[in-house]
Write an enzyme that holds these catalytic residues in place. Structure first.
Site, PDB file in Angstrom:
ATOM      1  N   LYS A  71      -9.795  -0.313  10.714  1.00 32.55           N
ATOM      2  CA  LYS A  71     -10.713  -1.556   9.519  1.00 32.55           C
ATOM      3  C   LYS A  71     -10.676  -2.468  10.396  1.00 32.55           C
ATOM      4  CE  LYS A  71      -7.525  -0.256   6.298  1.00 32.55           C
ATOM      5  NZ  LYS A  71      -8.039   0.142   4.796  1.00 32.55           N
ATOM      6  N   CYS A  81      -4.733   2.650  -3.413  1.00 30.74           N
ATOM      7  CA  CYS A  81      -3.651   2.810  -3.054  1.00 30.74           C
ATOM      8  C   CYS A  81      -2.417   1.988  -2.957  1.00 30.74           C
ATOM      9  CB  CYS A  81      -3.366   3.276  -1.155  1.00 30.74           C
ATOM     10  SG  CYS A  81      -5.081   4.982  -0.774  1.00 30.74           S
ATOM     11  N   ASP A 139       2.457  -4.696   8.261  1.00 30.32           N
ATOM     12  CA  ASP A 139       1.451  -4.114   8.232  1.00 30.32           C
ATOM     13  C   ASP A 139       0.802  -5.149   8.344  1.00 30.32           C
ATOM     14  OD1 ASP A 139      -0.458  -2.807   7.009  1.00 30.32           O
ATOM     15  OD2 ASP A 139       0.346  -2.385   5.035  1.00 30.32           O
ATOM     16  N   HIS A 167       1.125  -1.128   0.572  1.00 33.38           N
ATOM     17  CA  HIS A 167      -0.295   0.025   0.309  1.00 33.38           C
ATOM     18  C   HIS A 167       0.746   1.333   0.151  1.00 33.38           C
ATOM     19  CE1 HIS A 167      -2.890   2.818   1.842  1.00 33.38           C
ATOM     20  NE2 HIS A 167      -4.266   1.943   2.016  1.00 33.38           N
ATOM     21  N   GLN A 173      -4.567  -6.055   6.521  1.00 34.08           N
ATOM     22  CA  GLN A 173      -5.676  -6.730   6.771  1.00 34.08           C
ATOM     23  C   GLN A 173      -5.224  -7.942   7.132  1.00 34.08           C
ATOM     24  OE1 GLN A 173      -8.018  -5.065   4.615  1.00 34.08           O
ATOM     25  NE2 GLN A 173      -7.114  -3.006   3.880  1.00 34.08           N
TER      26      GLN A 173
END
Lengths: 416, 150
Positions: free
Chosen positions: A236, A374, A210, A133, A213
Site C-alpha cells: 500500500k 473487509c 494498524d 479492518h 492506511q
C-alpha cells in the site's frame, strides 16, 4: 500525520508530472485513460521500485545471512539496509526493532500470538474500535477463543469519529491490550492515536497501531505517538506485495517468544537444545521476502524524496476537492465525514448498489472499489451492505475526481 | 455507453426497481439463504413444492441490480415448472451468462431470461447473476445451510 515541515509547496503541474513515474498509468481501460482510485486496496508501483526488483534479481540474487560469497553479501547488505529505511520512515530508534513480515495481517497475528496470548487469562479483555479492518478483529477473536478473553469494541459516531470517552471508559481493570487503526480504510478517519496510546499507557495497557492506511499519507513519528507496536504493509506504500513490517519496542521484542520456528531465526540447533537469534531475526523464520524488502526500501526512498509533508498536503487538497465534488452530486451520500480525515472517500448512491456503480465506473476507466472493504461490522454500523470507495495516492489529481463524478453522473443516467 | 446498456437493459432495470415475487412465502416447503461475501448480496429464496412441481416461489433480501433482477426474473420463469424443467433452465441460464465456448442454450426455452445475456461480457458479475439460482437449488434440496458464491 503531521503536515508540518519545510514548506516547499509544489504546484498542481508538478504533481501531475508524478504520474509519469507510474508506468501502469499509461494503460487504457476499455479505451479510456486509467483513473486509479483504489490505492487503499493496493497502490501502483513507481518505476524506481520495479527497476530495483529487476536489478536485484538480475545482479544480486542470493539468500541472506548465510553464504560467504559476494552475491550473498550484497543481498544481505541490501536487505538490512531496507530495514534501516523502515526505521527511518517510522521514526524508530533502532533497526533491530523492525521485523519484516508478509504484511500488516501477519504483523498483527505475530503480536497477538507471541506477545498477547501468553499473558491472557479467562475474563481478560482486549480493546479494539468499531472501525477496524477484519485483520485487526479476527486475530484478536482467535486469541480470545484460545484463552477465554473477551473482545471489547469502542464505538464511533455517525461521522465516523471514535468516541474517545467510551474508549477511555472501556480501558478497565481487565484490559490487557489495545489495538486500533491509525487511519480507517473505509471512512478515512484519522484517529487520535497519541491520545489513545497515552490513555492506554496510563492504564498500563500496551497498544498496537494498524498503520496500513497511514504511513504512505503523512509523516508518522513513533517517538511522538509512543506506540508499543506499529504495523504496515509495503504494497500500500508503492512497494511490492508480500512484504510489510512490524515495529515493536525493543524491550517487548526481547520478552516475546518466537512465533514460527525454522531456519534463519536460530543461532544454533541440536536435538537437545536450540538457541534463538536475537530480535528481529528471531521473528523471521525461513528465507524472507528479500526482493520484497529491498523493493520496499526503494519505495520508502521514493516517498521520502517526495517528502511526506508535501504528500500529505497534496493529498489533503485533492481529498477536499473530491469531497466537494461528490457532495454536490445528486443522490450521493458520503460515509465518513470526520474532521480529521485522509485519503479515503466512501459513499453510497441512492440509485444504485455499489457493485453496479463500480461496473459503470470501470467502463469509464475509473478503478474504484465496491464492497464491504473487509470491515463488515463497520458496514453494519452504517446500515449498508457495501459502499463504493475512492482512495488516493500521490499521483491523483482533481481531474481524477472530475472523471469519477462523470462516471457517477452516468450511473444516475442509467439508473435514474 | 452502448455496451453498458447491453448489461443494464430496461427489463433488468425494471425488475431491479420492482422485483416480482418479492417477500416470503407464508408456508414454504423449504427455503435457503444465498450470500455473496465479496459484495454482500444476500437473498432468501422460499419454495412451495407439490411433489415435483414448484407451486410457488418468492425471494427477499438485498443485492445489486444484476442479482436482484436475476432473482426476480428467475421466480417468474420457474413458477409452475417441474424440478426437472427447472434444472434444464438453470443449466441453460448458466451457459448464457458464462458464455461457455461451444455451449448451446435454447433461447426459446430461456424466454425472458435472455436479457441477462449481457452479463457474459462482465466476468466479475457472473456470480451476481447466478446467486439466486444457486440459492434456489439449495432450497429445492431443502438445504438449511447458507450457500455462498465462494
Amino acid at each position: 500525520m503531521s503536515t508540518a515541515g519545510i514548506d516547499s509547496r509544489r504546484s498542481a503541474v508538478w504533481w501531475q508530472r508524478i504520474r509519469k513515474d507510474f508506468p501502469i498509468l499509461d494503460r487504457r481501460i476499455h479505451g479510456k485513460p486509467l483513473t486509479y482510485l483504489d490505492s487503499a486496496s493496493t497502490s501502483q508501483k513507481p518505476r524506481c521500485v520495479l527497476e530495483t526488483l529487476q536489478r536485484y534479481y538480475e545482479r544480486s540474487n542470493a539468500n541472506v545471512h548465510r553464504a560467504i560469497h559476494l552475491l550473498a553479501e550484497e543481498a544481505t547488505f541490501e536487505y538490512e539496509k531496507a530495514r534501516g529505511k523502515v526505521k527511518r520512515l517510522l521514526g524508530a530508534d533502532d533497526p533491530r526493532e523492525i521485523v519484516f513480515t508478509s504484511g500488516t495481517t501477519a504483523a498483527i497475528n505475530l503480536v497477538a500470538q507471541s506477545y498477547v496470548r501468553p499473558m491472557l487469562q479467562e475474563g481478560d479483555e482486549i480493546l479494539i474500535t468499531h472501525m477496524e479492518h477484519h485483520s485487526n478483529i479476527v486475530p484478536w477473536q482467535m486469541v480470545c477463543e484460545q484463552t477465554g478473553a473477551r473482545l471489547r469494541v469502542a464505538p464511533i459516531d455517525d461521522r465516523g469519529v471514535l468516541d474517545l470517552d467510551e474508549f477511555q471508559r472501556l480501558l478497565g481493570p481487565r484490559t490487557r491490550f489495545a489495538s486500533f487503526t491509525h487511519v480507517s480504510n473505509v471512512l478515512g478517519t484519522v484517529n487520535p492515536v497519541r491520545e489513545m496510546t497515552d490513555l492506554a499507557h496510563r492504564n498500563e495497557v500496551r497498544v498496537l497501531i494498524d498503520g496500513a492506511q497511514a504511513v504512505q499519507h503523512g509523516a508518522v513519528d513513533l517517538a511522538e505517538i509512543g506506540a508499543d507496536f506499529y504495523a504496515f504493509s509495503g504494497h500500500k506504500l508503492y512497494g511490492p506485495t508480500g512484504i510489510g513490517a512490524l515495529y515493536a519496542r525493543g524491550d517487548l521484542l526481547h520478552q516475546m517468544p518466537p512465533w514460527q520456528g525454522g531456519g534463519e531465526m536460530i543461532e544454533s540447533v541440536s536435538f537437545e537444545k536450540t538457541v534463538y537469534h536475537a530480535p528481529p531475526h528471531k521473528f523471521e523464520a525461513g528465507t524472507p521476502n528479500i526482493a520484497g524488502a529491498i523493493g520496499l526500501g526503494a519505495a520508502i526512498d521514493y516517498l521520502l524524496e517526495l517528502g511526506l509533508a508535501d504528500v500529505a498536503r497534496h493529498e489533503a487538497e485533492v481529498l477536499e476537492y473530491g469531497m466537494q465534488v461528490l457532495s454536490e452530486l445528486e443522490g450521493v451520500r458520503l460515509i465518513g465525514t470526520a474532521p480529521e480525515k485522509a485519503s479515503v472517500i466512501s459513499f453510497a448512491m441512492e440509485a444504485a448498489h455499489p457493485h453496479d456503480v463500480a461496473t459503470i465506473l470501470d467502463r469509464e476507466g475509473v478503478a474504484a472499489r465496491a464492497g464491504h472493504h473487509c470491515a463488515q461490522p463497520l458496514m453494519e454500523r452504517f446500515g449498508l451492505p457495501a459502499t463504493t470507495r475512492a482512495s488516493l495516492a500521490v499521483f491523483n489529481t482533481r481531474e481524477d475526481f472530475d472523471r469519477l463524478a462523470g462516471g457517477l453522473r452516468k450511473v444516475n443516467e442509467i439508473f435514474g | 455507453m452502448s455496451d453498458l446498456r447491453d448489461l443494464y437493459q430496461e427489463v433488468i432495470l425494471d425488475h431491479n426497481k420492482h422485483p416480482r415475487n418479492f417477500g416470503a412465502l407464508e408456508q414454504p416447503t423449504s427455503s435457503a439463504e444465498g450470500y455473496n461475501p465479496i459484495c454482500g448480496d444476500h437473498f432468501r429464496v422460499s419454495v412451495e413444492l407439490d411433489g415435483d412441481t414448484l407451486r410457488d416461489v418468492r425471494f427477499e433480501g438485498s443485492g445489486c441490480a444484476i442479482s436482484t433482477a436475476s432473482a426476480s426474473l428467475m421466480t417468474d420463469a420457474i413458477k409452475g415448472k417441474t424440478l426437472r424443467e427447472i434444472k434444464t433452465l438453470h443449466s441453460d441460464f448458466q451457459k448464457l451468462v458464462t458464455a461457455e465456448p461451444g455451449a448451446e442454450h435454447d433461447p426459446a426455452r430461456l424466454g425472458k431470461l435472455v436479457v441477462m445475456g449481457g452479463v457474459c461480457e462482465y466476468p466479475m458479475r457472473v456470480k451476481c447473476a447466478t446467486l439466486a439460482w444457486h440459492t434456489l437449488k439449495a432450497a429445492a434440496r431443502a438445504e438449511t445451510k447458507t450457500v455462498t458464491t465462494e
